[in-house]
Design an enzyme around this catalytic site. Structure first.
Site, PDB file in Angstrom:
ATOM      1  N   LYS A  10      -9.400  13.810  -2.128  1.00 33.72           N
ATOM      2  CA  LYS A  10      -8.527  14.870  -2.634  1.00 33.72           C
ATOM      3  C   LYS A  10      -8.152  15.833  -1.515  1.00 33.72           C
ATOM      4  CE  LYS A  10      -6.471  17.265  -5.818  1.00 33.72           C
ATOM      5  NZ  LYS A  10      -5.176  16.672  -6.196  1.00 33.72           N
ATOM      6  N   GLU A  68      -1.004   4.825  -4.439  1.00 32.22           N
ATOM      7  CA  GLU A  68      -2.291   5.522  -4.494  1.00 32.22           C
ATOM      8  C   GLU A  68      -3.162   5.046  -5.649  1.00 32.22           C
ATOM      9  OE1 GLU A  68      -1.851  10.050  -2.834  1.00 32.22           O
ATOM     10  OE2 GLU A  68      -0.809   9.600  -4.682  1.00 32.22           O
ATOM     11  N   CYS A  93     -16.338  15.037   1.753  1.00 35.52           N
ATOM     12  CA  CYS A  93     -17.703  15.329   1.304  1.00 35.52           C
ATOM     13  C   CYS A  93     -17.739  16.585   0.438  1.00 35.52           C
ATOM     14  CB  CYS A  93     -18.613  15.564   2.500  1.00 35.52           C
ATOM     15  SG  CYS A  93     -18.624  14.190   3.645  1.00 35.52           S
ATOM     16  N   ARG A 114     -13.307  14.920  -5.257  1.00 35.60           N
ATOM     17  CA  ARG A 114     -12.979  15.004  -3.832  1.00 35.60           C
ATOM     18  C   ARG A 114     -12.999  13.627  -3.182  1.00 35.60           C
ATOM     19  NH1 ARG A 114     -14.047  20.442  -1.907  1.00 35.60           N
ATOM     20  NH2 ARG A 114     -14.507  19.695   0.174  1.00 35.60           N
ATOM     21  N   LYS A 173       2.826   7.564  -5.329  1.00 36.25           N
ATOM     22  CA  LYS A 173       1.976   7.618  -6.533  1.00 36.25           C
ATOM     23  C   LYS A 173       1.553   6.212  -6.926  1.00 36.25           C
ATOM     24  CE  LYS A 173       0.828  10.933  -6.893  1.00 36.25           C
ATOM     25  NZ  LYS A 173       1.265  11.892  -5.940  1.00 36.25           N
ATOM     26  N   GLU A 202       7.882   9.964  -3.194  1.00 29.32           N
ATOM     27  CA  GLU A 202       6.737  10.404  -3.991  1.00 29.32           C
ATOM     28  C   GLU A 202       6.403   9.375  -5.079  1.00 29.32           C
ATOM     29  OE1 GLU A 202       4.434  12.386  -3.688  1.00 29.32           O
ATOM     30  OE2 GLU A 202       3.654  12.831  -5.673  1.00 29.32           O
ATOM     31  N   ASN A 242     -20.381  18.664   5.693  1.00 25.79           N
ATOM     32  CA  ASN A 242     -18.996  18.234   5.503  1.00 25.79           C
ATOM     33  C   ASN A 242     -18.274  18.519   6.812  1.00 25.79           C
ATOM     34  OD1 ASN A 242     -16.398  17.703   4.605  1.00 25.79           O
ATOM     35  ND2 ASN A 242     -16.186  19.625   3.494  1.00 25.79           N
ATOM     36  N   GLY A 243     -17.559  17.522   7.355  1.00 22.83           N
ATOM     37  CA  GLY A 243     -16.843  17.753   8.609  1.00 22.83           C
ATOM     38  C   GLY A 243     -17.235  16.721   9.654  1.00 22.83           C
ATOM     39  N   TRP A 260     -18.114  11.231   1.920  1.00 21.15           N
ATOM     40  CA  TRP A 260     -16.901  10.440   2.135  1.00 21.15           C
ATOM     41  C   TRP A 260     -16.955  10.035   3.599  1.00 21.15           C
ATOM     42  CZ3 TRP A 260     -12.033  11.467   4.757  1.00 21.15           C
ATOM     43  CH2 TRP A 260     -11.009  10.587   4.380  1.00 21.15           C
ATOM     44  N   HIS A 276      20.505  -1.597   5.186  1.00 17.57           N
ATOM     45  CA  HIS A 276      20.101  -1.774   6.587  1.00 17.57           C
ATOM     46  C   HIS A 276      18.716  -2.401   6.714  1.00 17.57           C
ATOM     47  CE1 HIS A 276      23.639   0.319   7.905  1.00 17.57           C
ATOM     48  NE2 HIS A 276      23.350   1.353   7.124  1.00 17.57           N
TER      49      HIS A 276
HETATM   50  C1  G6P Z   1      -4.858  13.963   0.495  1.00 17.62           C
HETATM   51  C2  G6P Z   1      -4.627  13.783  -0.994  1.00 17.62           C
HETATM   52  C3  G6P Z   1      -3.133  13.881  -1.313  1.00 17.62           C
HETATM   53  C4  G6P Z   1      -2.579  15.191  -0.781  1.00 17.62           C
HETATM   54  C5  G6P Z   1      -2.857  15.357   0.713  1.00 17.62           C
HETATM   55  C6  G6P Z   1      -2.508  16.749   1.194  1.00 17.62           C
HETATM   56  O1  G6P Z   1      -4.352  12.866   1.179  1.00 17.62           O
HETATM   57  O2  G6P Z   1      -5.126  12.531  -1.433  1.00 17.62           O
HETATM   58  O3  G6P Z   1      -2.929  13.814  -2.717  1.00 17.62           O
HETATM   59  O4  G6P Z   1      -1.201  15.240  -1.007  1.00 17.62           O
HETATM   60  O5  G6P Z   1      -4.254  15.174   0.964  1.00 17.62           O
HETATM   61  O6  G6P Z   1      -3.335  17.662   0.544  1.00 17.62           O
HETATM   62  P1  G6P Z   1      -3.037  19.194   0.392  1.00 17.62           P
HETATM   63  O7  G6P Z   1      -4.260  19.753  -0.284  1.00 17.62           O
HETATM   64  O8  G6P Z   1      -2.859  19.737   1.780  1.00 17.62           O
HETATM   65  O9  G6P Z   1      -1.804  19.365  -0.416  1.00 17.62           O
END
Ligand code: G6P
Length: 609
Positions: A604, A489, A2, A27, A486, A482, A98-99, A74, A505
């Site tokens: 985010k 995501e 949020c 966000r 990506k 990673e 938020n929270g 969110w 394996h």
């Molecule tokens: C969320 C984001 C990711 C990020 C993760 C950790 O899941 O979508 O892109 O890597 O949080 O976030 P941070 O701000 O702790 O790196």
């Protein structure tokens, strides 16, 4: 997660709030709304979906005022819907939050028993009802918030307004970020300073357990007991333009291209390659503490966790300290053994990730020294750790992390060199060679980025793939993870990252002519072994894409799709290898037509468990 924004001042606030919400879009959100004080009333406009639905609603049913709050939601409690969107109104009060309010059920039952009616499935609505009870009983909004926070359990940053006190905004913070923007006769409250950066750069950060009361006459910060808290304003040097797309189609692409600059900023003032010196004034460790370190624990989530996995290779290889890596959500609950001489490094772009923060708190409570690697200045993790290494990547708006990740790797490399030097594992000459490697990275990445069209054409070949396999060994294995993350995501294609040696394996059973297999196969310590794994995938009909070192002709003969990266040393290699991973995912997503900067269901910054 949020986004919250509030305004009080002389100007009409609807546009200011909506503009703030747009800047918080990154966000991640599923609905948006505003509550505006209109003299003797509060008017709420809110809608499920993107902000444009809210602006359409406001255009149809206009509202104006000089004090109000805005929110992007969110969903955590209750599905995304118009009713569950914030602000939540109860009687004379409107609230955005938020929270998560953990004891919302108990509070709701109490209020239902008193005949109060609830309109949403959210936990937030109980805050509005609690405040309304107190305000209706004659308390000021500030007093009502003070009484309410004594009853709330969980995490929150919330803002409230009442029709009784025109021009007054009251906010409270516990485990979720809140920042105050200071203008002339106008004040902003937000979860993130990008919401008001185009109006002011002078800010005050709220700590957990603090409240703020803002009117056009000024702001006042107190603790939950009402005791005044002194705070000096800070000037933020992020310009509003830095948070714009700068001509790129997406923030993510802009941020990929900003990586050379971001690395320079991470390195700035921290090294002298000629003399082999690394400067880390912000590490709170004495020479004696560094030499007696027994273990380093790296705690992080998501992409930052992948940085931690690379960091293990760097710290173990360069400083010879055993390293354990854990996900915040796992570490916090596994009752970890923290011996004397443990350094906990929390890695987080936002500095607000709830699980990483809790992991770091757990390590600290058990006696570890804590350091954080954060991008967002004065974020909670940064402030709670004993020392902080800022990555200085600038605001990262795309939900999928790119430049923040690469700068985390650079910061970890520098930290490993520093520890290695202080522990007399590395000579100045050796450090000097590493620093030269590091300082050449921005130019090499710049060079590689010119090959973007080649990566885009490989994306075109594989755009209809339903699954993808990413393979890497050693320090490149986290980059395979990673790369897969990506792709998942932003293009929603199923992808798995695997250590190349483990392929036989299990995942090898998946390989057929429909399966693209990306192999990180740059020249290095395990080149030949990875080459064999590549052959194994090739022999089973997999569509192999290789990431190789420039000049590698062996691979060119074996594989049609080769992405060449410049040559570099072992620890700089993952930093270069990740760039083609980012570009490939980006171009696959462009071809799929997905919402690249705000992928579905993702946020985010995840400030709840
Ligand atoms: C969320 C984001 C990711 C990020 C993760 C950790 O899941 O979508 O892109 O890597 O949080 O976030 P941070 O701000 O702790 O790196």
């Amino acid at each position: 997660m949020c986004g919250i924004v509030g305004y009080t001042g002389r100007n009409s606030c609807v546009e200011i709030l909506v503009d703030g919400l747009r800047r918080l879009e990154y966000r991640g959100y599923d609905s948006a709304g505003v509550a505006i004080q209109t003299g003797d009333d509060i008017v709420v406009r809110k809608a499920r979906g993107k902000i444009v639905r809210l602006t359409d609603l406001i255009a149809k049913e206009p509202v104006s005022g000089t004090c109000g709050v805005g929110h992007t939601r969110w969903a955590t409690h209750g599905r995304p819907s118009d009713e569950n969107a914030h602000p939540h109104r109860a009687g004379r009060v409107a609230v955005i939050h938020n929270g998560i309010i953990e004891n919302h059920r108990t509070l709701k039952e109490r209020m239902l028993a008193r005949g109060r009616a609830f309109c949403s499935e959210t936990d937030t609505e109980v805050i509005a009802h609690l405040l309304d009870e107190y305000v209706s009983a004659g308390l000021t909004l500030e007093e009502a918030v003070r009484k309410a926070v004594a009853e709330l359990r969980g995490s929150y940053a919330f803002l409230a307004v009442t029709d009784r006190e025109p021009g007054t905004l009251v906010g409270a913070r516990m485990n979720c970020p809140m920042v105050v923007g200071l203008g002339e006769g106008e004040f902003f409250l937000a979860s993130d300073l990008t919401a008001f950066l185009s109006h002011t750069r002078d800010v005050l950060f709220l700590d957990d357990g603090e409240m703020v009361v803002a009117t056009p006459a000024g702001v006042r910060i107190t603790d939950f007991a009402g005791k005044a808290r002194e705070r000096s304003p800070q000037r933020i040097d992020w310009s509003p333009a830095m948070a714009e797309k700068g001509g790129y189609r997406h923030f993510m692409l802009k941020e990929i291209h900003e990586q050379p600059r971001a690395i320079l900023d991470t390195l700035a003032g921290r090294m002298r390659p000629e003399s082999g010196e690394v400067f880390f004034e912000t590490l709170p460790l004495s020479l004696e503490q560094i030499t007696s370190l027994k273990k380093v624990t790296l705690v992080a989530c998501g992409t930052s966790w992948h940085a931690a996995l690379v960091g293990k290779f760097m710290i173990e290889g360069l400083a010879r300290i055993p390293v354990e890596v854990d996900l915040g959500s796992e570490y916090r609950y596994r009752d970890p053994v923290v011996e004397e001489g443990t350094l906990c490094v929390a890695i987080s772009q936002s500095g607000e990730t709830a699980d990483t923060l809790a992991g770091m708190r757990e390590a600290k409570a058990k006696g570890a020294i804590s350091v954080s690697i954060c991008n967002v200045v004065s974020s909670t993790i940064a402030r709670e750790s004993d020392g902080v290494v800022y990555t200085h990547a600038g605001p990262e708006i795309g939900v999928a992390s790119t430049k923040a990740f690469i700068t985390q790797l650079v910061a970890l490399y520098l930290m490993a060199l520093h520890l290695g030097r202080e522990r007399r594992i590395l000579t100045r000459r050796e450090i000097s060679l590493h620093l030269i490697d590091l300082s050449e990275l921005p130019r090499k990445i710049e060079e590689f980025l010119k090959r973007e069209p080649e990566v885009a054409s490989i994306a075109r070949i594989h755009k209809d793939a339903r699954d993808f396999l990413y393979l890497g060994r050693g320090i490149s294995y986290p980059i395979a993870l990673e790369g897969a993350l990506k792709l998942k995501e932003i293009s929603y294609i199923h992808a798995e990252g695997y250590p190349a040696g483990e392929m036989k394996h299990g995942p090898i059973a998946l390989i057929d002519e429909r399966m693209p297999v990306l192999v990180l196969c740059a020249k290095g310590e395990s080149y030949e072994k990875t080459l064999s794994n590549l052959e194994e995938a090739h022999a089973r009909g997999g569509q192999v894409i290789a990431v190789a070192t420039e000049g590698d002709t062996i691979l060119r003969e074996k594989v049609k799709d080769v992405i060449y990266i410049p040559s570099c040393g072992r620890y700089a290699r993952p930093i270069l290898e990740v760039v083609p991973m980012q570009l490939l995912a980006y171009h696959m997503a462009v071809l799929k037509g997905t919402d690249i900067d705000q992928p579905r269901n993702l946020a985010k910054s995840v400030t709840v468990e």
